[in-house]
Design a protein around this motif. Structure first.
Motif, PDB file in Angstrom:
ATOM      1  N   SER A  19       0.775  -1.156   0.003  1.00  0.00           N
ATOM      2  CA  SER A  19      -0.021   0.046   0.191  1.00  0.00           C
ATOM      3  C   SER A  19       0.727   1.352   0.133  1.00  0.00           C
ATOM      4  O   SER A  19       0.507   2.427  -0.541  1.00  0.00           O
ATOM      5  CB  SER A  19      -1.029  -0.122   1.196  1.00  0.00           C
ATOM      6  OG  SER A  19      -0.251  -0.053   2.531  1.00  0.00           O
ATOM      7  N   ASP A  20       2.192   1.083   0.763  1.00  0.00           N
ATOM      8  CA  ASP A  20       2.829   2.646   0.779  1.00  0.00           C
ATOM      9  C   ASP A  20       3.405   2.749  -0.749  1.00  0.00           C
ATOM     10  O   ASP A  20       3.320   3.885  -1.267  1.00  0.00           O
ATOM     11  CB  ASP A  20       4.022   2.357   1.741  1.00  0.00           C
ATOM     12  CG  ASP A  20       4.926   1.053   1.331  1.00  0.00           C
ATOM     13  OD1 ASP A  20       4.488   0.214   1.236  1.00  0.00           O
ATOM     14  OD2 ASP A  20       6.131   1.422   1.802  1.00  0.00           O
ATOM     15  N   MET A  21       3.726   1.467  -1.385  1.00  0.00           N
ATOM     16  CA  MET A  21       4.158   1.887  -2.810  1.00  0.00           C
ATOM     17  C   MET A  21       3.207   2.263  -3.842  1.00  0.00           C
ATOM     18  O   MET A  21       3.206   3.092  -4.668  1.00  0.00           O
ATOM     19  CB  MET A  21       4.606   0.446  -3.302  1.00  0.00           C
ATOM     20  CG  MET A  21       5.961  -0.141  -2.800  1.00  0.00           C
ATOM     21  SD  MET A  21       6.264  -1.870  -3.199  1.00  0.00           S
ATOM     22  CE  MET A  21       7.329  -2.300  -2.187  1.00  0.00           C
ATOM     23  N   GLN A  22       1.949   1.683  -3.443  1.00  0.00           N
ATOM     24  CA  GLN A  22       0.693   2.357  -4.261  1.00  0.00           C
ATOM     25  C   GLN A  22       0.432   3.660  -4.235  1.00  0.00           C
ATOM     26  O   GLN A  22       0.181   4.226  -4.817  1.00  0.00           O
ATOM     27  CB  GLN A  22      -0.463   1.378  -3.839  1.00  0.00           C
ATOM     28  CG  GLN A  22      -0.086  -0.364  -4.452  1.00  0.00           C
ATOM     29  CD  GLN A  22      -1.101  -1.109  -3.685  1.00  0.00           C
ATOM     30  OE1 GLN A  22      -2.236  -0.672  -2.987  1.00  0.00           O
ATOM     31  NE2 GLN A  22      -1.298  -2.587  -4.249  1.00  0.00           N
ATOM     32  N   ARG A  23       0.509   4.180  -2.929  1.00  0.00           N
ATOM     33  CA  ARG A  23       0.151   5.423  -2.605  1.00  0.00           C
ATOM     34  C   ARG A  23       1.219   6.400  -3.261  1.00  0.00           C
ATOM     35  O   ARG A  23       0.742   7.356  -3.711  1.00  0.00           O
ATOM     36  CB  ARG A  23       0.242   5.866  -0.858  1.00  0.00           C
ATOM     37  CG  ARG A  23      -0.141   7.215  -0.675  1.00  0.00           C
ATOM     38  CD  ARG A  23       0.037   7.401   0.769  1.00  0.00           C
ATOM     39  NE  ARG A  23       1.401   7.075   1.264  1.00  0.00           N
ATOM     40  CZ  ARG A  23       1.970   6.198   2.251  1.00  0.00           C
ATOM     41  NH1 ARG A  23       1.270   5.220   2.639  1.00  0.00           N
ATOM     42  NH2 ARG A  23       3.404   6.280   2.522  1.00  0.00           N
ATOM     43  N   ASP A  24       2.392   6.069  -3.211  1.00  0.00           N
ATOM     44  CA  ASP A  24       3.258   6.867  -4.065  1.00  0.00           C
ATOM     45  C   ASP A  24       3.428   6.639  -5.385  1.00  0.00           C
ATOM     46  O   ASP A  24       3.808   7.552  -6.267  1.00  0.00           O
ATOM     47  CB  ASP A  24       4.669   6.263  -3.378  1.00  0.00           C
ATOM     48  CG  ASP A  24       5.195   6.825  -2.001  1.00  0.00           C
ATOM     49  OD1 ASP A  24       4.198   7.490  -1.635  1.00  0.00           O
ATOM     50  OD2 ASP A  24       5.766   6.305  -1.281  1.00  0.00           O
ATOM     51  N   GLY A  25       2.852   5.564  -6.126  1.00  0.00           N
ATOM     52  CA  GLY A  25       3.273   5.323  -7.197  1.00  0.00           C
ATOM     53  C   GLY A  25       1.958   5.324  -8.251  1.00  0.00           C
ATOM     54  O   GLY A  25       2.194   5.339  -9.330  1.00  0.00           O
ATOM     55  N   LEU A  26       0.658   5.281  -7.628  1.00  0.00           N
ATOM     56  CA  LEU A  26      -0.398   5.355  -8.468  1.00  0.00           C
ATOM     57  C   LEU A  26      -1.286   6.595  -8.561  1.00  0.00           C
ATOM     58  O   LEU A  26      -1.289   7.281  -7.647  1.00  0.00           O
ATOM     59  CB  LEU A  26      -1.219   4.228  -7.854  1.00  0.00           C
ATOM     60  CG  LEU A  26      -0.717   2.637  -8.070  1.00  0.00           C
ATOM     61  CD1 LEU A  26      -1.764   1.781  -7.236  1.00  0.00           C
ATOM     62  CD2 LEU A  26      -0.700   2.489  -9.718  1.00  0.00           C
ATOM     63  N   GLY A  27      -1.848   7.137  -9.763  1.00  0.00           N
ATOM     64  CA  GLY A  27      -2.633   8.189  -9.719  1.00  0.00           C
ATOM     65  C   GLY A  27      -2.093   9.375  -9.458  1.00  0.00           C
ATOM     66  O   GLY A  27      -0.892   9.559  -9.030  1.00  0.00           O
ATOM     67  N   ALA A  28      -3.093  10.427  -9.307  1.00  0.00           N
ATOM     68  CA  ALA A  28      -2.600  11.655  -8.730  1.00  0.00           C
ATOM     69  C   ALA A  28      -3.868  12.046  -7.596  1.00  0.00           C
ATOM     70  O   ALA A  28      -4.813  11.607  -7.574  1.00  0.00           O
ATOM     71  CB  ALA A  28      -3.113  12.653  -9.864  1.00  0.00           C
ATOM     72  N   GLU A  29      -3.323  13.010  -6.519  1.00  0.00           N
ATOM     73  CA  GLU A  29      -4.252  13.422  -5.694  1.00  0.00           C
ATOM     74  C   GLU A  29      -5.628  14.218  -6.269  1.00  0.00           C
ATOM     75  O   GLU A  29      -5.605  14.652  -7.195  1.00  0.00           O
ATOM     76  CB  GLU A  29      -3.638  14.650  -4.877  1.00  0.00           C
ATOM     77  CG  GLU A  29      -2.340  13.950  -4.006  1.00  0.00           C
ATOM     78  CD  GLU A  29      -2.740  13.424  -2.753  1.00  0.00           C
ATOM     79  OE1 GLU A  29      -4.195  13.495  -2.466  1.00  0.00           O
ATOM     80  OE2 GLU A  29      -2.163  12.504  -2.330  1.00  0.00           O
ATOM     81  N   ALA A  30      -6.552  13.613  -5.579  1.00  0.00           N
ATOM     82  CA  ALA A  30      -7.950  13.917  -5.997  1.00  0.00           C
ATOM     83  C   ALA A  30      -8.608  14.724  -4.833  1.00  0.00           C
ATOM     84  O   ALA A  30      -8.428  14.536  -3.899  1.00  0.00           O
ATOM     85  CB  ALA A  30      -8.729  12.810  -6.585  1.00  0.00           C
ATOM     86  N   GLN A  31      -9.723  15.391  -5.343  1.00  0.00           N
ATOM     87  CA  GLN A  31     -10.554  15.836  -4.341  1.00  0.00           C
ATOM     88  C   GLN A  31     -11.914  15.137  -4.314  1.00  0.00           C
ATOM     89  O   GLN A  31     -12.572  14.773  -5.230  1.00  0.00           O
ATOM     90  CB  GLN A  31     -10.815  17.564  -4.664  1.00  0.00           C
ATOM     91  CG  GLN A  31      -9.382  18.203  -4.477  1.00  0.00           C
ATOM     92  CD  GLN A  31      -8.802  18.416  -3.347  1.00  0.00           C
ATOM     93  OE1 GLN A  31      -9.280  18.486  -2.239  1.00  0.00           O
ATOM     94  NE2 GLN A  31      -7.505  18.279  -3.539  1.00  0.00           N
ATOM     95  N   THR A  32     -12.766  15.294  -2.991  1.00  0.00           N
ATOM     96  CA  THR A  32     -14.145  14.835  -3.142  1.00  0.00           C
ATOM     97  C   THR A  32     -14.999  15.771  -3.943  1.00  0.00           C
ATOM     98  O   THR A  32     -14.418  16.805  -3.996  1.00  0.00           O
ATOM     99  CB  THR A  32     -14.567  14.675  -1.489  1.00  0.00           C
ATOM    100  OG1 THR A  32     -13.983  16.017  -0.880  1.00  0.00           O
ATOM    101  CG2 THR A  32     -13.776  13.708  -0.875  1.00  0.00           C
ATOM    102  N   PRO A  33     -16.010  15.220  -4.468  1.00  0.00           N
ATOM    103  CA  PRO A  33     -16.686  13.948  -4.205  1.00  0.00           C
ATOM    104  C   PRO A  33     -15.723  12.711  -4.577  1.00  0.00           C
ATOM    105  O   PRO A  33     -15.120  12.916  -5.755  1.00  0.00           O
ATOM    106  CB  PRO A  33     -17.972  13.915  -4.723  1.00  0.00           C
ATOM    107  CG  PRO A  33     -17.786  14.833  -5.745  1.00  0.00           C
ATOM    108  CD  PRO A  33     -16.912  15.989  -5.252  1.00  0.00           C
ATOM    109  N   TYR A  34     -15.900  11.643  -4.236  1.00  0.00           N
ATOM    110  CA  TYR A  34     -15.112  10.366  -4.555  1.00  0.00           C
ATOM    111  C   TYR A  34     -15.819   9.832  -5.828  1.00  0.00           C
ATOM    112  O   TYR A  34     -17.092  10.212  -6.091  1.00  0.00           O
ATOM    113  CB  TYR A  34     -15.309   9.062  -3.599  1.00  0.00           C
ATOM    114  CG  TYR A  34     -14.641   9.652  -2.343  1.00  0.00           C
ATOM    115  CD1 TYR A  34     -13.176   9.557  -2.305  1.00  0.00           C
ATOM    116  CD2 TYR A  34     -15.472   9.885  -0.935  1.00  0.00           C
ATOM    117  CE1 TYR A  34     -12.571   9.754  -1.204  1.00  0.00           C
ATOM    118  CE2 TYR A  34     -14.829  10.069   0.183  1.00  0.00           C
ATOM    119  CZ  TYR A  34     -13.110   9.855   0.170  1.00  0.00           C
ATOM    120  OH  TYR A  34     -12.443  10.355   1.254  1.00  0.00           O
ATOM    121  N   GLU A  35     -15.019   9.122  -6.791  1.00  0.00           N
ATOM    122  CA  GLU A  35     -15.704   8.697  -7.817  1.00  0.00           C
ATOM    123  C   GLU A  35     -15.270   7.179  -8.105  1.00  0.00           C
ATOM    124  O   GLU A  35     -14.257   6.737  -7.437  1.00  0.00           O
ATOM    125  CB  GLU A  35     -14.968   9.247  -9.041  1.00  0.00           C
ATOM    126  CG  GLU A  35     -15.595  10.705  -9.299  1.00  0.00           C
ATOM    127  CD  GLU A  35     -14.822  11.342 -10.677  1.00  0.00           C
ATOM    128  OE1 GLU A  35     -14.138  10.853 -11.289  1.00  0.00           O
ATOM    129  OE2 GLU A  35     -14.989  12.594 -10.660  1.00  0.00           O
TER     130      GLU A  35
END
Length: 270
Positions: free
Chosen positions: A198-214
């Motif tokens: 999960s720490d690798m996924q947090r650092d390596g996947l996607g970009a920061e997003a804002q709510t609302p969730y999708e």
């Protein structure tokens, strides 16, 4: 260097690490494949499970010693696998696209089942019959297999296939799975590269997003991750329920904070 991603153990290291880490020798490694449905990838020989590897997964073996192979899997994760679980490099053609299936001794569902295969296990089809594919491990229902060149297209759907699967720390299969295992399984089944923890996924996947969730958003806590099914519902494998479950995101946020595991630390969107 992160030992989970660094193929070096002091005695031996990958050839490309020469000059970067100390080792007695540097080797290119030997390509092999996992030959059993689910095997543990351990932090040390006969040590704790870090992750799991499924049938057909390719690995590079850098050392075999006292019955244990020091390997790097195709997702770059490094560890030790019992050497008896490895076979010469295979060329899989299909993967199991249902929660689980069986390989049978003959082209008949009443024949003896020889292997129980979890979602994501890879097999090599050698012949096509009316209702079954003949593979190198037995006959498997055609409806349960999907060609590797036709990955699935929605990680959330893959996660939903795993609803109810029991929680297993370090688990990567439909026999037992943890939070990061659910995410990596879901992404990789769709042909999307995904780190294992999960720490690798947090650092390596996607970009920061804002709510609302999708749908498809990743929500991270310290040491935990889940996937949004819609704007209000999380699917995650967790030790509170000891299973892969749906949970309203607002309830999950409050529950996880109340049990002492902190607040959401990242919300990522691919």
């Amino acid at each position: 260097m992160d030992r989970r991603l660094t193929p070096a153990n002091g005695r031996v290291a990958a050839l490309h690490l020469a000059g970067a880490v100390e080792a007695e020798r540097y080797v290119a490694g030997v390509p092999m494949s996992v030959g059993d449905p689910v095997v543990d990838l351990c932090a040390e020989p006969d040590g704790p499970r870090d992750r799991q590897l499924l049938l057909g997964t390719r690995v590079t073996v850098f050392e075999e010693r006292q019955g244990w192979s020091f390997v790097q899997a195709e997702d770059d994760y490094v560890g030790y696998v019992a050497a008896s679980h490895l076979i010469p490099e295979a060329t899989p053609t299909h993967f199991v696209a249902t929660l689980a299936t069986h390989a049978y001794e003959a082209e008949e569902f009443k024949s003896r089942d020889v292997l129980h295969l979890p979602f994501g296990a890879r097999v090599t089809v050698v012949n096509e019959r009316r209702r079954f594919f003949e593979t190198t491990v037995g006959f498997v229902s055609k409806s349960h297999l999907r060609p590797l060149d036709r990955p699935m297209n929605d990680p959330v759907t893959v996660a939903q296939i795993h609803f109810g699967v029991p929680y297993l720390w370090g688990g990567n299969s439909s026999r037992g799975i943890d939070c990061s295992g659910l995410v990596s399984t879901s992404f990789r089944a769709c042909g999307l590269p995904c780190p294992a923890d999960s720490d690798m996924q947090r650092d390596g996947l996607g970009a920061e997003a804002q709510t609302p969730y999708e749908r498809g958003d990743l929500v991270f806590w310290k040491g935990h991750v889940g996937l949004m099914v819609d704007d209000a519902t999380l699917i995650h494998a967790n030790a509170h329920h000891m299973a892969t479950v749906y949970e309203p995101i607002e309830r999950a946020v409050l529950r996880i904070a109340a049990q002492g595991d902190g607040d959401v630390i990242a919300h990522k969107r691919l």
